[in-house]
Each structure stands twice: as structure tokens, then as C-alpha cells.
Design an enzyme around this catalytic site. Sequence first.
Site, PDB file in Angstrom:
ATOM      1  N   CYS A  49       8.334   7.111  -5.458  1.00  0.00           N
ATOM      2  CA  CYS A  49       8.105   5.522  -4.491  1.00  0.00           C
ATOM      3  C   CYS A  49       7.984   4.470  -6.037  1.00  0.00           C
ATOM      4  O   CYS A  49       8.244   3.207  -5.123  1.00  0.00           O
ATOM      5  CB  CYS A  49       6.793   5.533  -4.277  1.00  0.00           C
ATOM      6  SG  CYS A  49       6.532   7.241  -2.951  1.00  0.00           S
ATOM      7  N   HIS A  93       5.934  -1.577  -2.905  1.00  0.00           N
ATOM      8  CA  HIS A  93       5.869  -0.054  -1.761  1.00  0.00           C
ATOM      9  C   HIS A  93       5.776  -0.520  -0.621  1.00  0.00           C
ATOM     10  O   HIS A  93       3.755  -0.665  -0.861  1.00  0.00           O
ATOM     11  CB  HIS A  93       5.474   0.493  -3.381  1.00  0.00           C
ATOM     12  CG  HIS A  93       5.737   1.971  -2.153  1.00  0.00           C
ATOM     13  ND1 HIS A  93       6.937   2.384  -1.425  1.00  0.00           N
ATOM     14  CD2 HIS A  93       4.813   3.371  -2.412  1.00  0.00           C
ATOM     15  CE1 HIS A  93       6.573   3.592  -0.776  1.00  0.00           C
ATOM     16  NE2 HIS A  93       5.613   4.191  -1.504  1.00  0.00           N
ATOM     17  N   ASN A 117       7.248   4.804   4.998  1.00  0.00           N
ATOM     18  CA  ASN A 117       6.858   4.765   3.801  1.00  0.00           C
ATOM     19  C   ASN A 117       8.305   5.142   3.428  1.00  0.00           C
ATOM     20  O   ASN A 117       8.863   6.718   3.080  1.00  0.00           O
ATOM     21  CB  ASN A 117       5.732   6.191   2.810  1.00  0.00           C
ATOM     22  CG  ASN A 117       6.106   6.020   1.182  1.00  0.00           C
ATOM     23  OD1 ASN A 117       6.881   5.733   1.312  1.00  0.00           O
ATOM     24  ND2 ASN A 117       4.909   6.369   1.033  1.00  0.00           N
TER      25      ASN A 117
HETATM   26  O1  UT7 Z   1       4.345   6.763  -1.443  1.00  0.00           O
HETATM   27  C1  UT7 Z   1       2.705   7.485  -1.930  1.00  0.00           C
HETATM   28  C2  UT7 Z   1       2.667   7.787  -0.771  1.00  0.00           C
HETATM   29  N1  UT7 Z   1       1.162   8.222  -0.153  1.00  0.00           N
HETATM   30  C3  UT7 Z   1       0.493   7.342  -0.087  1.00  0.00           C
HETATM   31  O2  UT7 Z   1       0.472   6.599   0.376  1.00  0.00           O
HETATM   32  C4  UT7 Z   1      -0.766   7.806   0.542  1.00  0.00           C
HETATM   33  C5  UT7 Z   1      -2.088   7.176   0.326  1.00  0.00           C
HETATM   34  N2  UT7 Z   1      -3.034   7.809   1.063  1.00  0.00           N
HETATM   35  C6  UT7 Z   1      -2.700   6.826   2.725  1.00  0.00           C
HETATM   36  O3  UT7 Z   1      -2.499   5.978   2.793  1.00  0.00           O
HETATM   37  C7  UT7 Z   1      -4.402   7.281   3.534  1.00  0.00           C
HETATM   38  O4  UT7 Z   1      -5.167   8.227   2.663  1.00  0.00           O
HETATM   39  C8  UT7 Z   1      -3.584   8.382   4.844  1.00  0.00           C
HETATM   40  C9  UT7 Z   1      -2.816   7.671   5.907  1.00  0.00           C
HETATM   41  C10 UT7 Z   1      -2.636  10.008   4.718  1.00  0.00           C
HETATM   42  C11 UT7 Z   1      -4.850   8.880   5.521  1.00  0.00           C
HETATM   43  O5  UT7 Z   1      -5.961   8.149   5.586  1.00  0.00           O
HETATM   44  P1  UT7 Z   1      -7.515   8.246   5.517  1.00  0.00           P
HETATM   45  O6  UT7 Z   1      -8.281   7.384   6.221  1.00  0.00           O
HETATM   46  O7  UT7 Z   1      -7.915   8.522   4.349  1.00  0.00           O
HETATM   47  O8  UT7 Z   1      -7.869   9.179   6.792  1.00  0.00           O
HETATM   48  P2  UT7 Z   1      -8.337  10.889   5.945  1.00  0.00           P
HETATM   49  O9  UT7 Z   1      -7.373  11.686   4.724  1.00  0.00           O
HETATM   50  O10 UT7 Z   1     -10.024  10.595   6.029  1.00  0.00           O
HETATM   51  O11 UT7 Z   1      -8.363  11.474   7.454  1.00  0.00           O
HETATM   52  C12 UT7 Z   1      -9.358  11.059   8.263  1.00  0.00           C
HETATM   53  C13 UT7 Z   1      -9.047  12.672   9.648  1.00  0.00           C
HETATM   54  C14 UT7 Z   1      -9.048  13.869   9.038  1.00  0.00           C
HETATM   55  O12 UT7 Z   1     -10.667  13.877  10.055  1.00  0.00           O
HETATM   56  P3  UT7 Z   1     -11.958  14.548  10.106  1.00  0.00           P
HETATM   57  O13 UT7 Z   1     -12.212  15.393   8.777  1.00  0.00           O
HETATM   58  O14 UT7 Z   1     -12.370  13.409   9.561  1.00  0.00           O
HETATM   59  O15 UT7 Z   1     -11.755  15.158  10.816  1.00  0.00           O
HETATM   60  C15 UT7 Z   1      -7.427  13.842   8.935  1.00  0.00           C
HETATM   61  O16 UT7 Z   1      -8.136  15.418   9.487  1.00  0.00           O
HETATM   62  O17 UT7 Z   1      -8.398  11.652  10.162  1.00  0.00           O
HETATM   63  C16 UT7 Z   1      -7.678  13.313  10.099  1.00  0.00           C
HETATM   64  N3  UT7 Z   1      -6.125  12.990  10.548  1.00  0.00           N
HETATM   65  C17 UT7 Z   1      -5.456  12.946  11.404  1.00  0.00           C
HETATM   66  N4  UT7 Z   1      -5.510  11.864  12.640  1.00  0.00           N
HETATM   67  C18 UT7 Z   1      -4.850  12.030  13.631  1.00  0.00           C
HETATM   68  C19 UT7 Z   1      -4.943  12.820   8.734  1.00  0.00           C
HETATM   69  N5  UT7 Z   1      -3.805  13.038   9.622  1.00  0.00           N
HETATM   70  C20 UT7 Z   1      -4.139  12.240  10.977  1.00  0.00           C
HETATM   71  C21 UT7 Z   1      -2.839  12.314  11.977  1.00  0.00           C
HETATM   72  N6  UT7 Z   1      -3.345  12.026  13.239  1.00  0.00           N
HETATM   73  N7  UT7 Z   1      -1.412  11.998  11.802  1.00  0.00           N
END
Ligand code: UT7
Length: 328
Positions: free
Chosen positions: A119, A255, A285
Site C-alpha cells: 500500500c 492511504h 482499500n
Molecule cells: O493497507 C493496510 C491494510 N490494513 C489495514 O489498514 C488494517 C488496519 N486495521 C484495521 O483497519 C482494523 O484493525 C480492522 C478494521 C481490520 C478491525 O477493526 P478492529 O476495531 O481492530 O476490530 P477487531 O479486530 O478488534 O475485532 C472486533 C470484533 C471481533 O469480535 P470479538 O472478538 O470482539 O467477538 C472480530 O471477530 O469484530 C469481529 N469482526 C467482525 N465483525 C463483523 C472482525 N471482522 C468483522 C467483520 N464483521 N467483517
Amino acid sequence: MDSGQVKRMTTRIIGTGSYVPEQIVTNDDLAAIVETNDEWIRSRTGIGQRRIATVESTSYMAARAAERALENSGVKAEEIDLILLATSSPDFCFPNGACEVQGLLGAVNAACFDISAACTGFVYALNTAHAFISSGMYRTALVIGADVLSKLIDWTDRSTCVLFGDGAGAAVVRADETGIIASNMHSEGSKGSVLTCGSRTNGNFLLGKKPELGYMTMDGQEVFKFAVKRVPQCITEVLEAGGISPEAVDHFAVHQANYRIIESIAKRLKVSIDRFPVNMEHYGNTSGASVPILLDEMNRGGLLKPGDKVVLSGFGAGLTWGALLLEW
Ligand code: UT7
């Protein structure tokens, strides 16, 4: 000029273009294939929909974006000395994608190669073109960011499949007296495991198996923490090098991974979020394409005025990150 002073040449963006696939995939469409919903995706990322390539390849999209950038700049394909394609999802291992673009455009005088910095790819490629131009080796370059990450995603993994989209963005750059003021590129290979794609497993006749390409894996929270720490750092670094305060910057084209990351970057830099144009709601993204697609929208939308100070910044797998400060 009679003073005998020779102005140092830098690199100026003189045209932009972009291309996204026709097919729109909404958050509701994804809720039909994995356990997710529009509310979660929008509130955690700012993404509402994305474009997914069905017939479009990386090089095809790159060439379409490049054609539009050439048209916007008034430069002919034969005038291009260098084509750099930033991509993590080329159509082939070889020939490189930049050569394919050259063939599609008829840019017969260009040297062509790809840059792999995920990215951050467009920022790396623009920096690389700048190095060639400032050295005097080349005068005019085509810098493209294009990715079809949809072919590398595990569509059963909700933690990654909702985030990405496909697309391409391009810029024509040329030696000029104004343009890039300062730039930097950074890497931290020891942290590479937080965002990977591909397989380390060999496949050959001795092992009795075929090579396999693995899907993308990501530790989202680690990438989030990395981005909100490193992006403000590299932007601060480039502003200090250019002798410009954050308040003096007109636009920050960062980005487009996650709206919350951008909010946090704006907060850390103590700059209004209004100076950070966003479009991840429409495209998700798009990896190496995200910064040049945004830049093209800013350019065509009339947001960029001559003399505006603009910061471009990217971050991603590698880990890699970097920034450029330029005068439009
Ligand atoms: O170009 C660079 C590429 N990558 C990035 O920029 C990623 C950077 N990171 C992020 O943008 C965020 O960390 C994410 C959007 C990927 C995730 O957001 P988060 O607030 O960090 O969520 P999390 O990983 O802490 O997950 C929270 C909850 C989890 O459930 P529990 O354990 O709390 O029950 C996940 O299993 O959300 C769940 N979850 C989802 N729920 C619904 C994870 N993905 C999803 C989903 N829909 N798609």
C-alpha cells in the site's frame, strides 16, 4: 536568467488519471457471503462499497489510468522515459506489469519496471521516479499504482475480505523547478509477518507437489497501531525537511485504509480532518492505487490549486511507509 544561478530541478506532477472496475460490491453483498454487516464495516472502517475486478487485469487497469493521466498532462506516450508500476498483484511474475503497460500505451522509449511496496507502493514509486529525474537521468516518467487484491483474498475471512477493493491510479511527472519539496521512505522487515500474502512453501518434483499461492493474512490491530504511529512520524519528518508547519499544508492525501486511522493521524498532527480528503467509502482499500486514485479525484474535482502544499503518505505490508511534500 542572467544571475548565473542554476535552479535545482525537482519533479512535478503534471497530470493524473484513474480507473476502477465496473462491478460494485456493497457491504450488504458481503453480508451474504460472510458473517458481517454494513453497520460494522462502516463504523470500523468508513467503507461502504468497493469495486471488484471481474474481467479487468492489473495491467489493463494500470494502462487505462495511465492513458487518462497522459491525456490530462498533454504528454504523448513516446515522450515517457520511465514507467514505474507499483503493484503487489501483477498479472504475471514476468514480464513485469510496467512492460505490459508500455506495450498497451505504445510508450516505446520508456524503461519499465515494477515496484513492490504494497500500500506504500505509489509513494515509493514516485520517490523512485523523483530520484531518476533529480539525477538528470530521465525527464518524464509515468508513475502508476494498480492492484487487484481481490484475487489474493480469502473470501471466507471476514477480517480481511471486507476491507479491500481493486483499482488503478497514475501520475505523469516531469523535471521542473517546482514540485516535490521533500520525501522519505521507510521499511521495517522484522515486522513483515503482520501483513503477508503468498507462500513460503516450495512446490517442485522432489517434493511431489505443485507450488501454491497463499492468501492474504493480517493482524489488523497491529497494522492499525503501526499506521497511527508511523504515518504522523514520516509526515512530520517530511514537513521539517521542507521547513513547513502542518497548518501550512492544504491537503493530506493519505492511504485510504480506514477512516479511523486517518482521524487519528489528523489528531496527532493537530490538523483539522477537513484537510484529509477521503474516498474509502466508495472504493475500500485499493492498496497501491489508493493514493493516486484520491489524487486524481482531487485534481479533477478542482481541489488542487497552483501553489497548494500537498502531502502524500502511504503505509502497508513490509512493513513500509513514507511521505512526500510537494507544491502543486
Ligand atoms: O493497507 C493496510 C491494510 N490494513 C489495514 O489498514 C488494517 C488496519 N486495521 C484495521 O483497519 C482494523 O484493525 C480492522 C478494521 C481490520 C478491525 O477493526 P478492529 O476495531 O481492530 O476490530 P477487531 O479486530 O478488534 O475485532 C472486533 C470484533 C471481533 O469480535 P470479538 O472478538 O470482539 O467477538 C472480530 O471477530 O469484530 C469481529 N469482526 C467482525 N465483525 C463483523 C472482525 N471482522 C468483522 C467483520 N464483521 N467483517
